[in-house]
Design an enzyme around this catalytic site. Structure first.
Site, short mmCIF file in Angstrom:
data_model
loop_
_atom_site.label_atom_id
_atom_site.label_comp_id
_atom_site.label_asym_id
_atom_site.label_seq_id
_atom_site.Cartn_x
_atom_site.Cartn_y
_atom_site.Cartn_z
CD GLU A 81 -3.14 -0.99 2.10
OE1 GLU A 81 -3.09 -0.09 2.97
OE2 GLU A 81 -4.08 -1.80 2.02
CD GLU A 83 -3.97 -5.74 2.98
OE1 GLU A 83 -4.86 -5.02 3.46
OE2 GLU A 83 -2.75 -5.49 3.08
#
Length: 506
Positions: free
Chosen positions: A173, A307
């Site tokens: 991320e 995720e």
């Protein structure tokens, strides 16, 4: 009656086992108390790993485990987690709850856990606050089988032989908690970092995963690939083996992340809204996949959805930074829908890791001291395990109705079908309706009459049904019997709010 037509002569892509992967982060009680209790715990363990949890995960057939994060990965310095435990550095876990991280679970413990699970390893390297040297030395520590400073250090710490790193994530991320980078900047960092992921084991190269987009940030996907493909070698395969994608289903959140909705107390409208938002995964795969096709038409780069899952408000009275939430039949349907979607896109989707394995977000198990329970999501993964490594078969639903209304309308039944090496066909279906059962005629285009049901199981219940430590089997896998043979296949009656797995063979 809906009709499911299976063209069992049209064999498509292989369903990568890693689509059924899991994610474990140093977050709340996922690692500590969930997976790892330490060698001196009164809770039965093998080298610190909970026996009950490991046994249940092996039964579910975990193919790959991602560690140590998540946001934690980009503040994790691996050398803090090796050597004698009493000498390991302590730190504050600033992302998750502000608690002390004592680093008693580190590199050696992760590989021991994966050894016990019998699964592949996915290590996430620190790009946000780390260095190229730090990452490169970690790869050397884990995988080099010669004379070197890091290999010698590994041996001093008690592990003579190197481990196998199957996948390495170059940051996490990085558009957010991993450094708030722009896509072009991150892509240049990826190019630099991946250069130093040395393949010391030539027979088993490390698959390198590039940080992909958050939800529908198609600009990130395009700019990262554009920058990565600029002035790259012709043999791009190996330079990047996967591009990640993160998407969480937020039941009620619009713009306020502080209110996502309860895990157990929700209305029928919110139930359908949740499923519709989860169905957005189909659009994300199609649109990000179309961009990837521009640069990688042969689909050598896997889409790694590492995720995904439901993210709700935490359970009342628990640390908000621990992300502990219950797990209902709604979660089971979200899991079943998504896994069916991943299967049907297995030509591009090569990995998916539900967040997270235990005690955090949409977990497959919950623990409380020495107690452990399996969630509805656990049973879905267990039911679907036969798809791992099987061949996707062409299938389509005719006359499939819809549920929900207006903006929350979505298909009533989701399905995917595969055939394993022994010729056994696995059919998995979700009935997303709260109101009614659904009759489905399953028709095979070849030799339908010669197939018989060899196994059929399901989970079903009220939309907010869940297991507790006092009542651990409110939702559980049960034998499915509501089917009949026909000249071309079988007919089934799917209970309302259910996930069903049917296996047939000649």
């Amino acid at each position: 009656m809906a009709k499911l037509v299976i063209n069992n002569e049209n064999k498509k892509s292989t369903i990568a086992p890693e689509i059924y992967g899991h994610f474990s982060e140093h977050l709340g009680r996922c690692i500590y108390e969930g997976l790892y209790v330490g060698e001196n715990s009164d809770i039965p363990n093998v080298n610190g790993m909970r026996k009950d949890v490991v046994e249940a995960l092996r039964e579910m057939k975990v193919p790959v485990l991602r560690w140590p994060g998540g946001c934690f990965a980009d503040e994790y310095h691996w050398m803090d987690g090796i050597g004698p435990k009493e000498k390991r550095k302590k730190m504050i876990n600033t992302h998750w709850g502000g608690v002390v991280e004592d680093n008693s679970f580190g590199t050696h413990e992760f590989f021991e856990l994966c050894r016990q699970l019998g699964c592949k390893t996915y290590v996430n390297a620190n790009v946000g606050s780390g260095t190229v040297r730090e990452m490169s030395e970690w790869v050397e520590y884990m995988t080099f089988n010669g004379v070197s400073p890091m290999a010698d250090l590994r041996k001093e710490n008690g592990h003579e032989e190197p481990w196998v790193v199957d996948y390495l994530g170059v940051g996490n991320e990085n558009w957010g908690c991993g450094g708030n980078m722009r896509p072009q900047f991150y892509a240049d960092e990826y190019r630099r970092y991946q250069t130093y992921v040395r393949n010391y084991n030539g027979n088993k190269p490390i698959a390198k995963i590039c940080c992909g987009a958050n939800v529908d940030d198609y600009h990130w996907t395009k700019e990262v690939l554009d920058t990565c493909f600029d002035h790259t070698p012709e043999h791009f395969h190996g330079f990047m083996d996967g591009l990640s994608l993160h998407y969480y289903t937020l039941p009620e959140t619009e713009d306020d992340w502080n209110f996502k909705g309860s895990a157990t107390d929700f209305t029928e409208e919110v139930f359908y809204q949740t499923l519709k938002r989860s169905y957005f995964m189909e659009e994300l795969i199609n649109k990000h996949g179309a961009i990837m096709d521009t640069y990688d038409p042969d689909k050598k780069i896997g889409m790694m959805i590492d995720e995904w899952g439901i993210w709700t408000d935490v359970e009342p009275g628990t640390n908000p930074g621990f992300l502990y939430q219950q797990n209902t039949m709604r979660d089971a349907l979200v899991a079943g829908m998504n896994l069916n979607i991943f299967n049907k896109h297995s030509d591009r989707v090569k990995m998916a890791c539900i967040a997270q394995m235990i005690n955090v977000l949409q977990s497959v198990m919950l623990t409380d001291g020495e107690k452990m329970i399996k969630t509805p999501t656990y049973y879905v993964f267990k039911m679907y395990r036969h798809h791992q490594g099987a061949t996707l078969l062409d299938s389509s639903l005719v006359g499939n109705g819809t549920v929900g209304s207006e903006k929350n309308e979505l298909p009533k039944v989701f399905e995917s079908v595969s055939e394993d090496a022994d010729g056994v066909i696995t059919i998995t279906l979700t009935n997303n309706s709260l109101e009614s059962a659904e009759d489905v005629e399953i028709q095979l285009t070849k030799d339908g009459a010669s197939y018989k049901v060899c196994e059929a199981v399901f989970v079903s219940g009220k939309m907010n049904a869940y297991n507790t430590f006092e009542n651990p089997e409110v939702v559980k896998e049960e034998e499915f019997k509501d089917f009949n043979r026909t000249p071309n296949g079988i007919t089934v009656k799917l209970p309302a709010c259910s996930v069903v797995s049917i296996r047939i063979k000649k």
